[in-house]
Design an enzyme around this catalytic site. Structure first.
Site, PDB file in Angstrom:
ATOM      1  N   ASP A 101      65.211   2.978  -6.089  1.00 55.25           N
ATOM      2  CA  ASP A 101      65.321   2.783  -4.644  1.00 55.25           C
ATOM      3  C   ASP A 101      66.176   3.918  -4.107  1.00 55.25           C
ATOM      4  O   ASP A 101      67.057   4.437  -4.795  1.00 55.25           O
ATOM      5  CB  ASP A 101      65.969   1.435  -4.303  1.00 55.25           C
ATOM      6  CG  ASP A 101      67.492   1.502  -4.390  1.00 55.25           C
ATOM      7  OD1 ASP A 101      68.142   1.596  -3.336  1.00 55.25           O
ATOM      8  OD2 ASP A 101      68.030   1.476  -5.520  1.00 55.25           O
TER       9      ASP A 101
ATOM     10  N   CYS B 250      47.844  15.973   0.941  1.00 52.73           N
ATOM     11  CA  CYS B 250      48.293  14.625   1.285  1.00 52.73           C
ATOM     12  C   CYS B 250      47.252  13.893   2.120  1.00 52.73           C
ATOM     13  O   CYS B 250      46.670  14.466   3.049  1.00 52.73           O
ATOM     14  CB  CYS B 250      49.622  14.703   2.046  1.00 52.73           C
ATOM     15  SG  CYS B 250      50.279  13.078   2.503  1.00 52.73           S
TER      16      CYS B 250
ATOM     17  N   CYS C 225      47.982  10.963   3.835  1.00 52.14           N
ATOM     18  CA  CYS C 225      48.664   9.958   4.641  1.00 52.14           C
ATOM     19  C   CYS C 225      48.173   9.968   6.087  1.00 52.14           C
ATOM     20  O   CYS C 225      47.501  10.909   6.530  1.00 52.14           O
ATOM     21  CB  CYS C 225      50.185  10.175   4.598  1.00 52.14           C
ATOM     22  SG  CYS C 225      50.802  11.499   5.673  1.00 52.14           S
TER      23      CYS C 225
ATOM     24  N   CYS D 203      49.337  13.233   8.010  1.00 52.50           N
ATOM     25  CA  CYS D 203      48.660  14.481   7.628  1.00 52.50           C
ATOM     26  C   CYS D 203      47.189  14.490   8.049  1.00 52.50           C
ATOM     27  O   CYS D 203      46.621  15.549   8.323  1.00 52.50           O
ATOM     28  CB  CYS D 203      48.781  14.708   6.120  1.00 52.50           C
ATOM     29  SG  CYS D 203      50.430  15.253   5.601  1.00 52.50           S
TER      30      CYS D 203
END
Length: 293
Positions: free
Chosen positions: A191, A229, A231, A234
């Site tokens: 994390d 990428c 995402c 992008c």
């Protein structure tokens, strides 16, 4: 509280007591804490922090531990170990009793291994916690002042003493390079605030390294952040547009940048899982660094 319909992990407050040490004081039984919000006094104990996490419905709950800044004296590390092991045993027993009464039945409890960068201290703490009935085991107290090399060496040194049949979680770490290096040493979980914190500050993670979207070079750049990428950000927006949003302090920037960085981190972990399952992690690691050359 948040109505988040997914799995989530909650910490116990040990790191918050560390980061706000001027407002907290630990003793044998827990941590006294003065709120930075309203000045109210609180006393965190191994039981009270679990009660809070039961109420939150956390899928993974962390025990209360005694975290120290590095470098630390041998005496301070020994005190941290004594408290952490004692509190871990109290938490383990309390959680068993609560489950017997129908509380926290579907919630997992993780122990936290402390010991600074002291090899013997880490070994002692790991062996003590592995003897307890925790669902997973975390390595805490790193990325708090030591060098990257010291962090990697500490993880590598303690790993043989952590049960491989339970999830092994490195807390508060870190950069993409940190993830790759520590996965190679046997870590399963991480994390870190880095994806979202860096996004808010204009730093984006890519397959070829970090990109500072604030730079003037991106004002008229029509390319996505990273051609590799997939995402949301992008697929739809250019570096030039993101540069504009950042400089205009538009809130949309923080969302789009955070979406990209979180996608990058999740995809990096996915790629490492696939490489491990295909027995090709060494090749993956070499390729990861080659793109950054």
């Amino acid at each position: 509280f948040s109505r988040f319909n997914g799995n989530f992990l909650t910490d116990s407050g040990g790191f918050q007591a560390f980061s706000l040490s001027h407002r907290s004081k630990a003793d044998e039984n827990g941590i006294k804490f003065k709120s930075h919000i309203d000045g109210s006094l609180h006393y965190f104990t191994p039981k009270s922090v679990l009660d809070t996490q039961y109420d939150l419905g956390s899928d993974i709950m962390m025990i209360l531990d005694d975290l120290v800044a590095l470098p630390a004296t041998k005496e301070r590390i020994e005190l941290s170990l004594k408290r952490t092991i004692k509190w871990a045993k109290e938490a383990e027993i309390y959680h068993k009793n609560q489950k017997a009464n129908g509380v926290g039945v579907n919630q997992n409890l993780f122990g936290i291994i402390q010991g600074g960068t002291d090899y013997n201290a880490r070994k002692e703490c790991a062996m003590a916690l592995c003897d307890m009935d925790f669902d997973g085991l975390a390595i805490g107290g790193l990325s708090v002042g030591e060098s990257n090399e010291q962090m990697y060496d500490t993880v590598e040194g303690v790993m043989p003493y952590i049960d491989p049949n339970r999830p092994r979680y490195l807390m508060g770490v870190g950069t993409p390079e940190d993830l790759v290096e520590n996965v190679s040493r046997g870590v399963d979980m991480f994390d870190c605030v880095m994806p979202t914190r860096n996004a808010r500050n204009g730093t984006l993670f890519t397959s070829f390294g970090k990109l500072n979207i604030k730079a003037a070079a991106f004002i008229n750049d029509h390319k996505p952040i990273d051609n590799e990428c997939g995402c949301y950000t992008c697929k739809r927006y250019s570096r030039g547009y993101l540069n504009h949003l950042y400089k205009a302090r538009e809130l949309t920037f923080f969302r789009l940048a955070s979406l990209h960085n979180l996608h990058y981190y999740l995809n990096l972990m996915k790629e490492m899982r696939e490489a491990i399952m295909a027995d090709k992690f060494i090749e993956f690691r070499a390729k990861f660094y080659a793109k950054r050359a």
